[in-house]
Design a protein around this motif. Structure first.
Motif, PDB file in Angstrom:
ATOM      1  N   VAL A  93       0.842  -1.203   0.000  1.00  0.00           N
ATOM      2  CA  VAL A  93       0.000   0.000   0.000  1.00  0.00           C
ATOM      3  C   VAL A  93       0.875   1.250   0.000  1.00  0.00           C
ATOM      4  O   VAL A  93       0.585   2.233  -0.701  1.00  0.00           O
ATOM      5  N   ALA A  94       1.978   1.227   0.751  1.00  0.00           N
ATOM      6  CA  ALA A  94       2.883   2.376   0.793  1.00  0.00           C
ATOM      7  C   ALA A  94       3.503   2.631  -0.578  1.00  0.00           C
ATOM      8  O   ALA A  94       3.664   3.786  -0.995  1.00  0.00           O
ATOM      9  N   GLU A  95       3.838   1.572  -1.293  1.00  0.00           N
ATOM     10  CA  GLU A  95       4.448   1.723  -2.616  1.00  0.00           C
ATOM     11  C   GLU A  95       3.441   2.235  -3.643  1.00  0.00           C
ATOM     12  O   GLU A  95       3.760   3.108  -4.454  1.00  0.00           O
ATOM     13  N   ASP A  96       2.236   1.690  -3.627  1.00  0.00           N
ATOM     14  CA  ASP A  96       1.234   2.061  -4.625  1.00  0.00           C
ATOM     15  C   ASP A  96       0.430   3.296  -4.245  1.00  0.00           C
ATOM     16  O   ASP A  96      -0.234   3.892  -5.096  1.00  0.00           O
TER      17      ASP A  96
ATOM     18  N   ARG B 123      -5.398  -2.434   9.047  1.00  0.00           N
ATOM     19  CA  ARG B 123      -6.028  -1.980  10.301  1.00  0.00           C
ATOM     20  C   ARG B 123      -5.530  -2.788  11.494  1.00  0.00           C
ATOM     21  O   ARG B 123      -5.323  -2.249  12.588  1.00  0.00           O
ATOM     22  N   ALA B 124      -5.320  -4.078  11.290  1.00  0.00           N
ATOM     23  CA  ALA B 124      -4.805  -4.922  12.373  1.00  0.00           C
ATOM     24  C   ALA B 124      -3.405  -4.481  12.776  1.00  0.00           C
ATOM     25  O   ALA B 124      -3.062  -4.466  13.967  1.00  0.00           O
ATOM     26  N   LEU B 125      -2.600  -4.105  11.799  1.00  0.00           N
ATOM     27  CA  LEU B 125      -1.248  -3.629  12.096  1.00  0.00           C
ATOM     28  C   LEU B 125      -1.296  -2.296  12.836  1.00  0.00           C
ATOM     29  O   LEU B 125      -0.549  -2.076  13.794  1.00  0.00           O
ATOM     30  N   GLU B 126      -2.178  -1.404  12.396  1.00  0.00           N
ATOM     31  CA  GLU B 126      -2.331  -0.117  13.075  1.00  0.00           C
ATOM     32  C   GLU B 126      -2.808  -0.303  14.509  1.00  0.00           C
ATOM     33  O   GLU B 126      -2.344   0.388  15.431  1.00  0.00           O
TER      34      GLU B 126
ATOM     35  N   THR C 240       1.805   8.363   7.289  1.00  0.00           N
ATOM     36  CA  THR C 240       1.981   9.256   8.429  1.00  0.00           C
ATOM     37  C   THR C 240       3.453   9.200   8.853  1.00  0.00           C
ATOM     38  O   THR C 240       4.251   8.431   8.295  1.00  0.00           O
ATOM     39  N   GLY C 241       3.809   9.980   9.845  1.00  0.00           N
ATOM     40  CA  GLY C 241       5.174   9.918  10.360  1.00  0.00           C
ATOM     41  C   GLY C 241       5.511   8.533  10.872  1.00  0.00           C
ATOM     42  O   GLY C 241       6.615   8.010  10.631  1.00  0.00           O
ATOM     43  N   ALA C 242       4.575   7.928  11.586  1.00  0.00           N
ATOM     44  CA  ALA C 242       4.785   6.563  12.070  1.00  0.00           C
ATOM     45  C   ALA C 242       4.904   5.580  10.908  1.00  0.00           C
ATOM     46  O   ALA C 242       5.695   4.636  10.944  1.00  0.00           O
ATOM     47  N   GLY C 243       4.104   5.810   9.864  1.00  0.00           N
ATOM     48  CA  GLY C 243       4.168   4.940   8.692  1.00  0.00           C
ATOM     49  C   GLY C 243       5.512   5.004   8.000  1.00  0.00           C
ATOM     50  O   GLY C 243       6.059   3.976   7.565  1.00  0.00           O
TER      51      GLY C 243
ATOM     52  N   THR D  55      10.718   1.829   6.554  1.00  0.00           N
ATOM     53  CA  THR D  55      12.143   1.504   6.477  1.00  0.00           C
ATOM     54  C   THR D  55      12.439   0.166   7.133  1.00  0.00           C
ATOM     55  O   THR D  55      13.140  -0.689   6.568  1.00  0.00           O
ATOM     56  N   GLU D  56      11.894  -0.047   8.317  1.00  0.00           N
ATOM     57  CA  GLU D  56      12.145  -1.296   9.027  1.00  0.00           C
ATOM     58  C   GLU D  56      11.434  -2.472   8.364  1.00  0.00           C
ATOM     59  O   GLU D  56      11.983  -3.581   8.300  1.00  0.00           O
TER      60      GLU D  56
END
Length: 293
Positions: free
Chosen positions: A12-15, A37-40, A58-61, A66-67
């Protein structure tokens, strides 16, 4: 935290879009949304800002991305290491390179690699040295062939491939064309054609002129070698480039550049730490050392 949650998050971050990511992963959009949502919920913070058109981190995202990329790269390397022990090299080789890199025949090297390891999927990304360094460090690329300047931070291991001096390319009708060689100080007033600042040759040339305390302005900025040669060929500017570029357009005048070290452009293989290096990357480097690219 499950690996599939991280895989879904990275997609999702890539797309920057749930629907496109779901299609690429071949999962339902509802299942993908539930996974994120489960990860959040587990991390106790939103990872995306959602709009009707796209999603952004978001900043947390951004911190998690990276990790997550590193974790997934290590998991992939673990699977490939087990397969290698079993005598079969499988998985993916993700290679990055700059255009027209000196010191290695990328196409020939990859062809030889495929003949020896047909079960490995080859992925190739062409970009500037700055971006390639970041992608190897993040685990998105297994290794990369790039240019390095003396000021680069050694965040990655590097294996030297070759070094070559700078030349000045100009139109045969340019006033400089009659000279036997050109000093850096003589180029201060010229119009320059050069690459994007992320490209290795541009960064190296900028560093050489800065060391000589000569200011230059790049008026014509391109992202491919042929466009640079075309602009110089129309006498729209001059270019300072690695010496092997002269063979790509023999009609241009090539002049040695005085006032710089003999070896200006250094090409290297950028590698992750030994424990993070995939079997496919090790095999490619072994082939490069054996065949010389």
């Amino acid at each position: 935290m499950e690996l599939r949650h991280l895989q879904h998050f990275v997609a999702v971050a890539e797309d920057q879009h749930f629907t496109r990511a779901a299609e690429r992963l071949m999962v339902s959009q509802s299942g993908l949304s539930a996974s994120v949502r489960a990860l959040e919920k587990e991390l106790g913070t939103p990872l995306f800002v959602r709009t009707t058109r796209r999603v952004t981190l978001t900043g947390a995202g951004r911190a998690l991305l990276t990790e997550a990329e590193r974790i997934l790269a290590q998991v992939r390397a673990a699977h490939e290491a087990v397969a290698a022990v079993q005598g079969v090299l499988r998985g993916t080789l993700a290679l990055g390179t700059e255009q027209c890199i000196a010191g290695v025949d990328v196409a020939g090297l990859l062809a030889a690699f495929r003949r020896r390891h047909p079960d490995v999927e080859i992925r190739l990304r062409q970009a500037g040295s700055g971006a390639l360094t970041e992608e190897v460090a993040a685990g998105r690329l297994d290794l990369a062939f790039a240019y390095r300047t003396r000021g680069d931070i050694d965040q990655l291991r590097s294996v030297a491939l070759t070094g070559e001096p700078a030349i000045v390319l100009c139109h045969p009708g340019h006033p400089l064309a009659a000279a036997a060689a050109v000093a850096v100080e003589e180029l201060g007033g010229e119009v320059f054609v050069d690459f994007h600042p992320d490209w290795g040759p541009r960064r190296t040339t900028d560093a050489a002129f800065a060391a000589a305390d000569v200011r230059r302005t790049v008026a014509l900025e391109v992202n491919d070698v042929h466009s640079l040669l075309d602009l110089v060929g129309e006498n729209l500017g001059v270019a300072v480039v690695p010496r092997h570029f002269r063979h790509k357009r023999p009609s241009l005048t090539a002049l040695p550049l005085k006032g710089t070290d003999e070896t200006v452009y250094r090409t290297v293989a950028l590698l992750p730490p030994p424990e993070s290096m995939s079997p496919a990357a090790r095999a490619l480097m072994a082939l490069l050392e054996t065949d010389g690219g």
